[in-house]
Design a protein around this motif. Structure first.
Motif, short mmCIF file in Angstrom:
data_model
loop_
_atom_site.label_atom_id
_atom_site.label_comp_id
_atom_site.label_asym_id
_atom_site.label_seq_id
_atom_site.Cartn_x
_atom_site.Cartn_y
_atom_site.Cartn_z
N ALA A 243 0.77 -1.16 -0.22
CA ALA A 243 -0.06 0.08 0.07
C ALA A 243 0.73 1.32 -0.05
N GLY A 244 2.24 0.99 0.32
CA GLY A 244 3.05 2.51 0.69
C GLY A 244 3.87 2.65 -0.73
N THR A 245 4.21 1.58 -1.30
CA THR A 245 5.29 1.62 -2.27
C THR A 245 4.56 1.61 -3.69
N THR A 246 3.53 1.07 -4.02
CA THR A 246 3.02 0.91 -5.26
C THR A 246 2.10 2.08 -5.92
N ARG A 247 2.78 2.76 -6.89
CA ARG A 247 2.16 4.10 -7.53
C ARG A 247 0.60 3.59 -7.77
N LEU A 248 -0.22 4.62 -7.82
CA LEU A 248 -1.54 4.38 -8.02
C LEU A 248 -1.68 4.02 -9.46
N VAL A 249 -1.05 4.37 -10.33
CA VAL A 249 -1.33 4.21 -11.78
C VAL A 249 -0.72 2.67 -12.05
N ASP A 250 -0.08 2.25 -11.20
CA ASP A 250 0.34 0.58 -11.19
C ASP A 250 -0.47 -0.32 -10.56
N ARG A 251 -1.43 0.04 -10.04
CA ARG A 251 -2.24 -0.96 -9.40
C ARG A 251 -3.42 -1.35 -10.00
N ARG A 252 -3.57 -2.74 -9.45
CA ARG A 252 -4.97 -3.28 -10.05
C ARG A 252 -6.03 -3.68 -8.76
N ASP A 253 -6.44 -2.56 -8.46
CA ASP A 253 -7.00 -2.64 -7.11
C ASP A 253 -8.55 -2.98 -7.09
N PRO A 254 -8.83 -4.17 -6.66
CA PRO A 254 -10.39 -4.58 -6.87
C PRO A 254 -11.28 -3.80 -6.07
N MET A 255 -10.75 -3.34 -4.81
CA MET A 255 -11.59 -2.45 -3.90
C MET A 255 -12.32 -1.12 -4.74
N LEU A 256 -11.64 -0.56 -5.66
CA LEU A 256 -12.22 0.47 -6.39
C LEU A 256 -13.29 0.17 -7.24
N SER A 257 -13.11 -1.11 -7.85
CA SER A 257 -14.40 -1.55 -8.73
C SER A 257 -15.48 -1.99 -7.83
N TYR A 258 -15.18 -2.56 -6.90
CA TYR A 258 -16.35 -3.00 -5.85
C TYR A 258 -17.06 -1.70 -5.15
N ALA A 259 -16.29 -0.78 -4.83
CA ALA A 259 -16.92 0.39 -4.37
C ALA A 259 -17.73 1.22 -5.21
N GLU A 260 -17.19 1.38 -6.60
CA GLU A 260 -18.04 1.76 -7.78
C GLU A 260 -19.28 1.10 -7.94
N THR A 261 -19.22 -0.20 -7.89
CA THR A 261 -20.19 -1.08 -8.10
C THR A 261 -21.38 -1.15 -7.02
N VAL A 262 -21.16 -0.83 -5.79
CA VAL A 262 -22.12 -0.33 -4.80
C VAL A 262 -22.78 0.72 -4.89
N LEU A 263 -22.21 1.74 -5.43
CA LEU A 263 -23.02 2.90 -5.92
C LEU A 263 -23.58 2.85 -7.09
N ALA A 264 -23.23 1.93 -7.83
CA ALA A 264 -24.04 1.68 -9.17
C ALA A 264 -25.28 0.89 -8.67
N ALA A 265 -25.19 -0.03 -7.62
CA ALA A 265 -26.36 -0.73 -7.23
C ALA A 265 -27.40 0.18 -6.85
N ARG A 266 -26.93 1.13 -6.03
CA ARG A 266 -27.91 2.13 -5.36
C ARG A 266 -28.80 2.79 -6.49
N ARG A 267 -27.96 3.31 -7.25
CA ARG A 267 -28.56 4.23 -8.74
C ARG A 267 -29.48 3.06 -9.34
N GLU A 268 -29.04 1.97 -9.83
CA GLU A 268 -30.13 1.10 -10.65
C GLU A 268 -31.35 0.86 -9.97
N ALA A 269 -31.20 0.56 -8.52
CA ALA A 269 -32.61 0.28 -7.89
C ALA A 269 -33.43 1.43 -7.76
N SER A 270 -32.63 2.63 -7.58
CA SER A 270 -33.46 3.84 -7.25
C SER A 270 -34.14 4.30 -8.69
#
Length: 427
Positions: A243-270
């Motif tokens: 978490a401290g040495t990997t540049r943001l552009v070099d990351r393959r972070d699944p948490m970002l995709s998950y977090a955006e999907t949570v917001l998408a779920a709220r949007r689609e349901a609404s």
């Protein structure tokens, strides 16, 4: 039928017996079982110590009323008045297990009210023309093994033995292993059509998991239908790194995709007038200073009709795949369970409405309402006639320690259930 049990058969009056525990006594006895001291919520998970204590309590209530007690092949508990083999039985009951840190009323209110309703019928000197049974279905909430209504699904043949054997909890313990550890025979599980063939009607009382009755000012309602609903597992697979040495552009972070999907779920349901919730998540390696390699999230989605539900879930999955591609993450989506829309049998529903004094042409005294929550009554509806009664929940809160029903509303529910059972099972 076990010896020594005073059981009234069809056409006979229930014989006098010592007064069994009242509704309030039963509620007080159940209240501490599985309650967590910190959260105040309940952790009554299938085949655990708390579940065993709830089962012991159920058996004690059956014995105290001179009912014939039995455990079926899938671990569901039954208390019989009359001969089960006579057929066309009227059955009531619910479940005693809970979600993690759940409330006191979801499930137990239906079981306690069933015993109390039988006591009320006996106080009326009701004459039973049909067998009557009270049931506690096992593992309704699915909190331990991730699948709701395991006991009723097995009985109805909606869960195969093979699939049941594959169920595992968070510690990797399988359903058969858990049953065996609790003293039950896992080799016996499976469809139980002969038992279901004995049942002419199943009526489940449940606390309302919403505020419709509170808004209408009614104490008791009748269920019309259960929304179609299901659970989907979203596996976002990325790459673990520092978490401290990997540049943001070099990351393959699944948490970002998950977090955006949570917001998408709220949007689609609404947008669709439905509901969608990511309420459970698992992260690997789950370190504060580590980029996750896997984020696994469970989606629960429900809608008033199948087409709307399909639109919502497909919209969420489409968005999730776009987010995953954007972040270099692989996504797998697995549907773990699904229950189609359940329209409770109209003839039984109308008969219950008639019993409770509701005439189609007159002002509606007992409201009829749908629900987005799943129940054993919904699972069994494909095999036998089923119906549900709801008791008012003034806050609308459920699956939470704040879940609540007022004492007078609970009493009204017992009276309504007793009236329904008398109308269906008595002369």
């Amino acid at each position: 039928m076990p010896d020594g049990l005073n059981v009234a058969g069809p056409g006979s009056k229930a014989q006098p017996r010592p007064t069994p525990p009242s509704f309030h006594d039963m509620w007080r006895e159940l209240q501490p079982i599985g309650r967590h001291p910190d959260s105040g919520g309940y952790r009554r998970f299938a085949w655990t110590g708390a579940d065993r204590d709830c089962r012991d309590w159920f058996e004690e209530q059956a014995r105290a009323r001179g009912l014939s007690y039995e455990l079926d092949r899938n671990g569901n508990q039954w208390a019989w008045l009359g001969d089960p083999a006579a057929g066309d039985a009227v059955v009531t009951g619910s479940h005693l297990d809970s979600v993690p840190d759940g409330g006191a009323f979801d499930g137990p209110l239906g079981v306690v009210s069933s015993f109390a309703a039988l006591d009320e019928l006996r106080s009326r000197n009701a004459e039973f023309a049909k067998p009557l049974a009270i049931v506690n279905f096992g593992d309704e909430e699915g909190a331990r093994f991730g699948l709701a209504c395991v006991g009723s699904r097995l009985a109805a043949g909606e869960l195969t033995v093979e699939a049941a054997r594959q169920l595992r909890d968070g510690d990797g313990v399988s359903l058969p292993q858990a049953m065996e550890a609790a003293g039950y025979d896992p080799d016996a599980i499976g469809a139980d059509p002969e038992r279901l063939a004995r049942i002419g009607a199943f009526v489940e009382l449940h606390v309302e998991q919403g505020r419709a009755l509170d808004l209408s000012g009614d104490q008791v309602g009748i269920a019309s239908a259960i929304w179609p609903h299901g659970r989907w597992r979203f596996d976002f697979r990325g790459e673990a790194n520092h978490a401290g040495t990997t540049r943001l552009v070099d990351r393959r972070d699944p948490m970002l995709s998950y977090a955006e999907t949570v917001l998408a779920a709220r949007r689609e349901a609404s947008l669709a007038g439905a509901v969608a919730t990511f309420g459970k998540i698992s992260v690997e390696p789950n370190g504060v200073n580590a980029i996750p390699s896997l984020v696994r999230g469970w989606l629960d989605s429900r809608a008033a009709d199948q087409a709307t539900l399909d639109t919502v879930v497909s919209g969420i999955e489409k968005a999730a795949r776009e987010y995953a591609d954007e972040h270099g993450v692989r996504l797998d989506v697995v549907r773990e369970s699904f229950t189609p829309v359940v329209e409770f049998e109209h003839a039984l529903r109308d008969e219950i409405a008639r019993i409770l004094g509701r005439e189609k042409e007159a002002d509606l005294k007992v409201p009829v309402l749908g629900t987005g929550a799943g129940h054993d009554a919904g699972i069994l509806s494909g095999s036998i006639p089923t119906a549900m009664l709801f008791v008012r929940n003034p806050t609308g809160v459920s699956h939470s320690p704040a879940e609540y029903a007022a004492e007078d509303d609970c009493v009204a529910g017992v009276t309504a259930l007793a009236d329904v059972l008398e109308g269906l099972a008595c002369t």
